[in-house]
Write a protein that holds these residues in place. Sequence first.
Motif, short mmCIF file in Angstrom:
data_model
loop_
_atom_site.label_atom_id
_atom_site.label_comp_id
_atom_site.label_asym_id
_atom_site.label_seq_id
_atom_site.Cartn_x
_atom_site.Cartn_y
_atom_site.Cartn_z
N ASN A 197 -34.59 -36.45 -38.25
CA ASN A 197 -33.81 -35.61 -39.32
C ASN A 197 -32.30 -35.75 -39.00
OD1 ASN A 197 -36.12 -34.84 -40.37
ND2 ASN A 197 -36.25 -33.04 -38.77
N THR A 198 -32.04 -36.34 -37.91
CA THR A 198 -30.36 -36.00 -37.74
C THR A 198 -29.76 -37.27 -38.50
OG1 THR A 198 -30.62 -37.34 -35.84
CG2 THR A 198 -30.48 -35.07 -35.50
N ILE A 199 -28.42 -37.33 -38.54
CA ILE A 199 -27.71 -38.37 -39.59
C ILE A 199 -27.99 -39.60 -38.96
CG2 ILE A 199 -25.65 -39.04 -40.25
CD1 ILE A 199 -24.74 -35.67 -40.28
N ALA A 200 -27.79 -39.72 -37.22
CA ALA A 200 -28.05 -40.63 -36.56
C ALA A 200 -29.40 -41.50 -36.68
CB ALA A 200 -27.71 -40.40 -35.05
N TYR A 201 -30.35 -40.62 -36.81
CA TYR A 201 -31.77 -41.08 -37.11
C TYR A 201 -31.84 -41.77 -38.29
CZ TYR A 201 -36.79 -40.58 -38.06
OH TYR A 201 -38.17 -41.07 -38.21
N ARG A 202 -31.17 -41.15 -39.33
CA ARG A 202 -31.33 -41.82 -40.65
C ARG A 202 -30.24 -42.91 -40.83
NH1 ARG A 202 -29.45 -37.12 -44.16
NH2 ARG A 202 -29.76 -35.58 -42.09
N LYS A 203 -29.07 -43.16 -40.17
CA LYS A 203 -28.08 -44.03 -40.52
C LYS A 203 -27.91 -45.09 -39.34
CE LYS A 203 -24.28 -43.01 -42.07
NZ LYS A 203 -22.91 -42.09 -42.62
N PHE A 204 -28.35 -44.64 -38.19
CA PHE A 204 -28.19 -45.56 -37.14
C PHE A 204 -29.45 -46.14 -36.13
CE2 PHE A 204 -24.23 -42.76 -36.78
CZ PHE A 204 -23.45 -43.50 -37.70
N GLU A 205 -29.17 -47.19 -35.57
CA GLU A 205 -30.33 -47.58 -34.90
C GLU A 205 -30.32 -47.07 -33.25
OE1 GLU A 205 -32.76 -51.78 -33.69
OE2 GLU A 205 -31.25 -51.78 -35.34
N ASP A 206 -31.38 -46.54 -32.64
CA ASP A 206 -31.20 -46.19 -31.34
C ASP A 206 -31.44 -47.54 -30.47
OD1 ASP A 206 -31.42 -44.75 -28.83
OD2 ASP A 206 -33.47 -44.00 -29.39
N ASP A 207 -30.10 -48.31 -30.41
CA ASP A 207 -30.35 -49.56 -29.94
C ASP A 207 -29.95 -50.02 -28.47
OD1 ASP A 207 -27.65 -48.93 -30.34
OD2 ASP A 207 -27.35 -50.69 -31.64
N VAL A 208 -29.63 -48.96 -27.83
CA VAL A 208 -29.21 -49.36 -26.39
C VAL A 208 -30.46 -49.15 -25.75
CG1 VAL A 208 -27.79 -48.30 -24.46
CG2 VAL A 208 -26.77 -48.23 -26.65
N PRO A 209 -30.97 -50.13 -24.85
CA PRO A 209 -32.03 -50.02 -24.10
C PRO A 209 -32.18 -49.01 -23.03
CG PRO A 209 -31.06 -52.24 -24.01
CD PRO A 209 -30.07 -51.27 -24.65
N GLU A 210 -33.48 -48.50 -22.90
CA GLU A 210 -33.72 -47.28 -21.87
C GLU A 210 -32.91 -47.72 -20.63
OE1 GLU A 210 -34.87 -44.55 -22.86
OE2 GLU A 210 -35.06 -43.70 -20.66
N GLU A 211 -33.10 -48.98 -20.13
CA GLU A 211 -32.51 -49.13 -18.82
C GLU A 211 -31.04 -49.17 -18.74
OE1 GLU A 211 -34.70 -50.98 -20.32
OE2 GLU A 211 -34.00 -52.95 -20.53
N VAL A 212 -30.59 -49.52 -19.91
CA VAL A 212 -29.02 -49.62 -19.88
C VAL A 212 -28.73 -48.02 -19.85
CG1 VAL A 212 -26.93 -50.13 -21.33
CG2 VAL A 212 -28.85 -51.88 -21.22
N LYS A 213 -29.12 -47.27 -20.69
CA LYS A 213 -29.04 -45.90 -20.67
C LYS A 213 -29.07 -45.17 -19.27
CE LYS A 213 -30.64 -44.74 -25.36
NZ LYS A 213 -31.78 -44.08 -26.21
N THR A 214 -30.11 -45.46 -18.57
CA THR A 214 -30.39 -45.11 -17.35
C THR A 214 -29.24 -45.33 -16.32
OG1 THR A 214 -32.51 -45.16 -17.54
CG2 THR A 214 -31.95 -44.85 -15.31
N GLU A 215 -28.71 -46.53 -16.28
CA GLU A 215 -27.69 -47.02 -15.41
C GLU A 215 -26.59 -46.43 -15.84
OE1 GLU A 215 -26.60 -51.26 -15.74
OE2 GLU A 215 -24.98 -50.15 -14.75
#
Length: 454
Positions: free
Chosen positions: A335-353
């Motif tokens: 429901n958030t704006i990011a959910y509707r407009k952007f892709e959650d495109d940073v891989p999980e392992e990059v986020k973790t690092e």
Amino acid sequence: MKVYLETYGCQMNEYDSELIRAILKEKNFTLVDNRDGAEIVLLNTCAIRENAHQKIFHRLDELKGQKRRGEVKVVGVLGCMAQNLRKNLAEHAPVVDVVAGPDSYKRLPIMLGSVLEKNEKSFDFRLSEFETYSDIAPRRLPGVNAWIAIMRGCDNFCTFCVVPYTRGRERSRAPESIIAEASRIRAEGFQQLTLLGQNVNSYRHGDYDFADLMRDVAQQTDMPRIRFTSPHPKDFPRKLLHVIAEHPNLCNQIHLPLQAGSDTVLERMNRTYTLQEFYDLVDEIRETIPDVGLTTDIICGFSGETDADFEKTYQAVERVGFDSAFIFKYSERQNTIAYRKFEDDVPEEVKTERVMRLNELQRNISLERNRAEIGREHTVLVESPSKKNPDQWLGRTDQNKGVVFSAQHLKPGDFARVKIIDAGTNTLMGELLQDDHNPFQIVDAVPAVSGSTL
Ligand code: SAH
Ligand code: SF4
Ligand code: F3S
């Protein structure tokens, strides 16, 4: 019927649980502080990141067994996750009988009644533009710290954030009712009050703003310590800095969420400030309140965050030198704006690092800043025995740093003068200052509290 209420999430939810306790108590429900033997189990939940949801689903799995065995009769999910998932929640988890959002708590006794009497599930997630619960006196557990929600909801719509959807539109409580509640809290023996809002800068009652409220609470109650959380960097009231500097009972501590150090990411987050504006604000804060304790929130791996963007966050954290920081992996919320407009495109392992690198940096900064405290003296408010060593006390400085020290003849709620003798990443080690006149140097400007046990 015995009710057990569990609270997850932020301080706003802690406060709401105190309201819920008052509402249920008024209708003769018995609130118990132990899971065992409770017939009604209510979970006051959070939705800010996916792991908040997961925790509740896990808990609901446990409750399924208890309900099957007849130990628990009614299960209710309240708060932000209830508002976020609404009826879907009961479809996913049939164990749930009651789903009530943050503006539905006054209807809770009726909702529970309909489950108990008619065996009908009950849902309510109507958000209100007016509900502030100012007519309910919260039922607080005894202790040192108390909270008051001075406003509810959020209109900022940071693109990553679910709060504007779970808590609805901003509305402020009238100043007179806040000041009256603060005075009552003081009379009950609390030593520290935190004024809460998702964005306290938006507090408004006609021309009366948040800085006016802080000034009046400081002057009209004899509360020894007053804090607030959270302000938004985009419109931090400069007037407030002077009000804090002029009032000794307004603590020299500000939680200022940065979120990211790259202007493109900040823009995509709809934070509406630039990194330079954040730096300017920090400089002004430190000029006006030189010994201020500064903390922040950071999100790593937001949609489209490149390595270069992350380096900017890293450099910003280095440059500002926060006393501590909460660092989160971006978690996409429906429901958030990011959910509707952007892709959650940073891989999980990059986020973790990124989270790990930033945490390591912050740990070094915290340690360095804490070590700079060695040799300084502070007045601390005693909160509780230290978790690591129950023979010692945990107290907090005005800047909100934890200090562990040994002392007899103290109790939670007392103030003491300590000298810092050592420092770790998370806490300072102190030594009680003694002199001939007052062997324990308990600061007696503040009256001792009776019956303040944790
Ligand atoms: N109103 C407060 C924020 C409350 S949420 C404020 O603006 O300061 C607390 C923190 O959770 C936020 O500051 C943000 O850093 C983090 N957060 C919010 N939504 C998130 C998400 N979708 N993923 C990861 N962290 C998030
Ligand atoms: Fe969420 Fe932004 Fe509102 Fe904070 S200010 S609650 S991060 S939308
Ligand atoms: Fe608080 Fe979580 Fe709701 S942080 S406002 S309980 S989503």
